[in-house]
Design an enzyme around this catalytic site. Sequence first.
Site, PDB file in Angstrom:
ATOM      1  N   ARG A   1      -0.573   9.014   1.912  1.00  0.00           N
ATOM      2  CA  ARG A   1      -1.676   9.514   1.793  1.00  0.00           C
ATOM      3  C   ARG A   1      -2.227  10.857   1.639  1.00  0.00           C
ATOM      4  NH1 ARG A   1      -4.832   4.971   5.816  1.00  0.00           N
ATOM      5  NH2 ARG A   1      -4.748   3.333   4.354  1.00  0.00           N
TER       6      ARG A   1
ATOM      7  N   ARG B   1      -0.297   8.553   9.590  1.00  0.00           N
ATOM      8  CA  ARG B   1      -0.147   6.950   9.428  1.00  0.00           C
ATOM      9  C   ARG B   1       0.149   6.550   8.179  1.00  0.00           C
ATOM     10  NH1 ARG B   1      -3.939   2.679   8.819  1.00  0.00           N
ATOM     11  NH2 ARG B   1      -5.517   4.191   8.433  1.00  0.00           N
TER      12      ARG B   1
ATOM     13  N   GLU C   1       0.721  -1.262  -0.114  1.00  0.00           N
ATOM     14  CA  GLU C   1      -0.118  -0.001  -0.067  1.00  0.00           C
ATOM     15  C   GLU C   1       0.781   1.142  -0.109  1.00  0.00           C
ATOM     16  OE1 GLU C   1      -3.129  -0.137   2.841  1.00  0.00           O
ATOM     17  OE2 GLU C   1      -4.002  -2.134   2.317  1.00  0.00           O
TER      18      GLU C   1
END
Length: 551
Positions: free
Chosen positions: A223, A319, A46
Amino acid sequence: MYPCHFHHKRAVDVVCRHGPARVLELVQLGADFTRNRDGSLHLTREGGHSGRRIVHAADLTGAEIERALLAAARATGNVEFFEHHLAVDLVTDEVGGAPHCFGVDVLDTRSNTACRFLSLATMLASGGAGQVYPNTTNPHVATGDGIAMAYRAGAAVSNMEFVQFHPTALFSKKGAGGGGGGGEAGRVFLISEAVRGEGGVLLNSRGERFMASYDDRLELAPRDVVARAIQDQMMSHASDHVWLDISHKPARDVLSHFPNIAARCKEDGIDITRDPIPVLPAQHYTCGGVATGLRGETGVQGLYACGEVACSGLHGANRLASNSLLEGLVFADRAAGPSVAHAEYALRHCGGELRRAATAAPAGAGAAAAAATAPAEWAAGRRGELQALMWRAAGIVRREAALAAALARVEELSAEAAAAAARHGVSAPLVELSNLLTCARLILSCALQRKESRGGHFSPDYPGLDPEARPSLVALPPRRVGTNGGVGQGAGDDARTGAGAGAGARGAAGGGAPGSPKKRAKRPAAAPAPAAQREAAHREMAVRSTPRDQE
């Protein structure tokens, strides 16, 4: 101790060393993870990852872990479940000048009656505060209850300005906020980052791949980078979404890896093996929370926290994908031993406080009588106003003037909510609104004090990194605590940082908590403490609430 994004080295080390055993324990408990043809666990990749390392259960890993754990807990025969019960406030008292937790006051939302659960050790595992925003992947009940209750009880709260927005939530015209047909209002469907990990690419409204203009890691950048890139593309092209395309991959592989995403998209007439998926950013994770040590301990004795409600130091300012489930598993396990030890201590030394807690009326004891007049519609309206306000002021990109104006309005809403609670008593809508307002105030205050851009906090007013900046740490001023907290307390109080801490709601920006002593101080005797001793004890709790350099 605090590199670029505030990850605490000891917390990272603990999770890396203890994580594999916790995953294998889930397998033993019956979790059905995706496997390779040879029977080994399949690993995916990811955003921000340098290699494949994520164990998963197709594209519903969290749901599978929840299923396995609930089944295991029910099979023990000695675990009671109380569904439709809402935690209102922690039951606290002082012992030797330091706050201790002795359970929680709870509202039965079906009968609207209050009750008190006494406990020698209490674990907060209540999730984050996603409902502060209008579009979130979090459920409707993610109203920051654990963070707000712990803050009111005197626990330190850390890094609340760092809010993670997931780059790829499904854009759907079927439900409010893109939530999709039949879903909760404001809750959007998450398109897993693993879609990009397996080769999915992002395209703007013109069909152009754009991530190369923002980061060399392309779609697998962290992200915050991808979310800001998507928002920039949407604003530049006046579009309400971008496209995520994995249709160039073999259909069989796509459907085997993402069966649930394929099924949900099919409801909107999208065949992900042929069509690109319309996506947009949405709030996903609260990186900050109740400050905890390496065994889940907080600044309130007998109170522990794990998962999204906690700030363990693992995630820092942003995160890394898929670390949240692992963090919860590791620190919940590590808190078990200390919580048992504290329970034994409380039995020996806290008898008077436990008797006082048992005889006092729980917060919200008059809720049933006031239920008919509780302003549910008023609370829903204020909740919607708060969500829109937070998206404008404290969303993906933040400006100082908007943050300040939003904080002033949140103060006004907090006063209105406190007055409504005083008039109508405790009700679920008012409890959740009060907690959302508390979390919003913490986010805005900490964001205003941070004069830099880092991780989940980005401000064009301060676009660079401040090398002297430290994690934020906020706590209410020391006060004498009792066994009946009362919902809404602290919502409008001035907050202050613990000794040596920084970036508090009213404190100076950029400070940090110093490391705690190598040895824990001996517990003082349970005797009345003068004000100076109580204040010193609270300062020690604030310092000890940060991750320590030893296990």
